[in-house]
Design an enzyme around this catalytic site. Structure first.
Site, PDB file in Angstrom:
ATOM      1  CE  LYS A   1      80.502  57.987 -17.464  1.00 36.69           C
ATOM      2  NZ  LYS A   1      79.930  58.258 -18.797  1.00 36.69           N
ATOM      3  CG  ASN A   2      83.473  59.406 -20.264  1.00 34.60           C
ATOM      4  OD1 ASN A   2      82.467  58.732 -20.091  1.00 34.60           O
ATOM      5  ND2 ASN A   2      83.494  60.724 -20.128  1.00 34.60           N
TER       6      ASN A   2
ATOM      7  NE  ARG B   1      76.333  60.928 -27.831  1.00 36.49           N
ATOM      8  CZ  ARG B   1      75.895  61.420 -28.966  1.00 36.49           C
ATOM      9  NH1 ARG B   1      74.645  61.271 -29.315  1.00 36.49           N
ATOM     10  NH2 ARG B   1      76.692  62.079 -29.775  1.00 36.49           N
TER      11      ARG B   1
ATOM     12  CB  CYS C   1      72.945  61.980 -19.355  1.00 39.78           C
ATOM     13  SG  CYS C   1      73.434  60.923 -17.987  1.00 39.78           S
TER      14      CYS C   1
ATOM     15  NE  ARG D   1      75.767  63.639 -25.232  1.00 39.96           N
ATOM     16  CZ  ARG D   1      76.188  62.893 -24.214  1.00 39.96           C
ATOM     17  NH1 ARG D   1      75.337  62.411 -23.342  1.00 39.96           N
ATOM     18  NH2 ARG D   1      77.471  62.634 -24.078  1.00 39.96           N
ATOM     19  N   PRO D   2      73.901  65.298 -31.474  1.00 42.36           N
ATOM     20  CG  PRO D   2      74.384  67.053 -32.928  1.00 42.36           C
ATOM     21  CD  PRO D   2      74.127  66.739 -31.497  1.00 42.36           C
ATOM     22  CG  MET D   3      75.681  60.059 -33.389  1.00 39.25           C
ATOM     23  SD  MET D   3      75.306  58.320 -33.712  1.00 39.25           S
ATOM     24  CE  MET D   3      76.769  57.750 -34.584  1.00 39.25           C
ATOM     25  CG  ASP D   4      76.658  66.742 -36.936  1.00 34.82           C
ATOM     26  OD1 ASP D   4      76.659  66.386 -35.740  1.00 34.82           O
ATOM     27  OD2 ASP D   4      76.976  67.886 -37.292  1.00 34.82           O
TER      28      ASP D   4
ATOM     29  CG  ASP E   1      81.484  64.923 -18.169  1.00 34.68           C
ATOM     30  OD1 ASP E   1      80.443  65.349 -18.703  1.00 34.68           O
ATOM     31  OD2 ASP E   1      82.118  63.951 -18.618  1.00 34.68           O
TER      32      ASP E   1
ATOM     33  CB  VAL F   1      80.792  71.335 -23.882  1.00 36.25           C
ATOM     34  CG1 VAL F   1      80.879  69.991 -24.612  1.00 36.25           C
ATOM     35  CG2 VAL F   1      82.192  71.904 -23.674  1.00 36.25           C
TER      36      VAL F   1
ATOM     37  NE  ARG G   1      73.931  56.811 -17.928  1.00 35.89           N
ATOM     38  CZ  ARG G   1      73.139  56.835 -18.984  1.00 35.89           C
ATOM     39  NH1 ARG G   1      71.904  57.231 -18.865  1.00 35.89           N
ATOM     40  NH2 ARG G   1      73.579  56.498 -20.139  1.00 35.89           N
TER      41      ARG G   1
END
Ligand code: UD1
Length: 416
Positions: A22-23, A92, A116, A121-124, A305, A327, A397
């Protein structure tokens, strides 16, 4: 709204095949936007996350087709540069189109992504890196907008080896002018997979799988055909289910190197495992496992995960084990649900102390996210009596037809 109804206690027997990752697919699909050519991906799993990513590409104007497990994307007709909130909130990984869109079209706008709920879960890291490649970014009204006439290669140091940031920056850098070096890059197999795919499209990248990735920008990319690697988290989930239910199961289509940390931990638990050279692992479990400690880390450490599914194993083990989550900050939502089934778990900050019990008992529980759902399926199959799991859309998902595939090896699980 579906739910799983599981009658626990069956010993599972047979072979279960792992699907494509998936990822990996969630990074390869945005990469298709970088080319005007035709990209073909094989072994793509039928998952809701994949479906939504295909909707994102379609919305942007790509021609998308999925037949069985083969996906074809033609990126010629990209006409739209904006991913609306109604799509971005679904997954995401929708943020992974930002790098490719700025690189290919000079402009891109995405609503802040969903996914999820496992902590902030920032995007900085994504955004800082894109700026260093020369993009101008604005964040307004829940959208991130980025533009650059021509991205320029640069040296980027990530504060944390974020998988998504590494992937986004690799995709932006392939069409940048000059060379880019990403330091402290994520080393996950899905990053290596992205490098392989981009190189097949004509990109020049080296170093994925190590903490330093070097990208030499090229003018344009072509199409490519590629088979997706097996999903290491799905493999780990099946191994966990087999160990939890004291079963005899062969998990096939596994890249052994990708599951080394999980296999090592399972052995510490006392799981009986045979590893075969044809990419199969057999679990033959008869005895109760013993409690051990576990700590999640970026790859090649133990994957976050797999944290929730392993909590099910720890709940059933003989003795006490501590699970430390390093994490994500808020990834213990499954604890209350496992407790409903009789697990003895105490959460202290980012660690959970699990005191094993002899058996779990079936109960009505709720999957709060994808991997929490997998943990509850493992618990339900191992428990005495009937377990009903709500929130199956989370499980969809990341696991294709999980109930069907588990029934084929003897699990008593139905979807209602
Ligand atoms: C990916 C995986 C997910 C997995 C995770 C960690 C996909 C589609 N998802 O998610 O299944 O659990 O890797 O292995 O591939 N962070 C920041 N700033 C950023 C980006 C991340 O602080 O800009 C933090 C996150 O909040 C989190 C940590 O870094 O605490 C790891 O996140 P990251 O590696 O980016 O995970 P994802 O790519 O979102």
């Amino acid at each position: 709204m579906s739910r799983y109804v599981i009658r626990g206690g069956n010993r599972l027997e047979g072979t279960i095949r792992v699907n494509g990752s998936k990822n990996a697919v969630l990074a390869l699909l945005p990469a298709c936007l970088l080319s005007e050519g035709t990209c073909v991906l094989h072994d793509v799993p039928k998952l809701s996350d994949v479906y939504w990513m295909l909707q994102v590409l379609k919305h942007l104007g790509a021609d998308v087709d999925m037949r069985g497990s083969v996906v074809t994307v033609e990126g010629k007709g990209i006409t739209q540069n904006e991913v609306p909130n109604s799509l971005a909130c679904r997954i995401r990984a929708s943020n992974l189109v930002l790098g490719p869109m700025i690189a290919r079209c000079g402009w891109g706008k995405v609503a802040y992504p969903g996914g999820c709920s496992i902590g902030s879960r920032p995007m900085d890291e994504h955004l800082r890196g894109l700026k260093q490649l020369g993009a101008s970014l604005t964040e307004k009204h829940g959208f991130i907008e980025g533009s650059a006439k021509q991205l320029t290669g640069n040296e980027i140091y990530l504060d944390f080896p974020s998988v998504g940031a590494t992937e986004n920056l690799m995709m932006a850098a392939v069409l940048a002018q000059g060379n880019t070096l990403i330091h402290n890059a994520a080393r996950e197999p899905e990053v290596v997979e992205l490098q392989n795919f981009l190189c097949a499209m004509g990109a020049k990248i080296k170093g994925a799988g190590t903490s330093g990735i070097a990208v030499e920008g090229v003018r344009s990319l072509g199409g490519a055909e590629h088979r997706v690697i097996p999903d290491r988290i799905e493999a780990g989930t099946f191994l966990t289910i087999a160990a939890a239910t004291r079963s005899d199961v062969v998990v096939s289509n596994v890249i052994l190197e990708h599951v080394e940390a999980v296999v090592a931990k399972l052995r510490e638990f006392g799981t009986k495992l045979n590893i075969y050279e044809n990419n199969e692992i057999r679990v033959r479990q008869t005895k109760r496992l013993r409690g051990v400690d576990c700590k999640t880390m970026p790859y090649p450490g133990f994957p976050t995960d797999m944290q929730a599914p392993f909590m099910t194993l720890m709940s059933l083990a003989d003795g006490v084990g501590v699970m430390s989550e390093t994490v994500f900050e808020n990834r213990f939502k499954h604890v209350d649900e496992l407790a409903r089934m009789g697990a003895n778990i105490r959460v202290e900050g980012r660690a959970a102390v699990v005191k094993g019990v002899k058996s779990l008992s079936g109960a009505c529980v709720m999957a709060s996210d994808l991997r929490a759902g997998a943990a509850l399926v493992a618990a339900g199959l191992a428990a005495e009596g009937i377990t009903e799991i709500d929130g199956v859309h989370y499980i969809d998902r990341g696991y294709e037809a999980l109930d069907h595939r588990l029934r084929e090896i003897g699990g008593d699980i139905v979807r209602i």
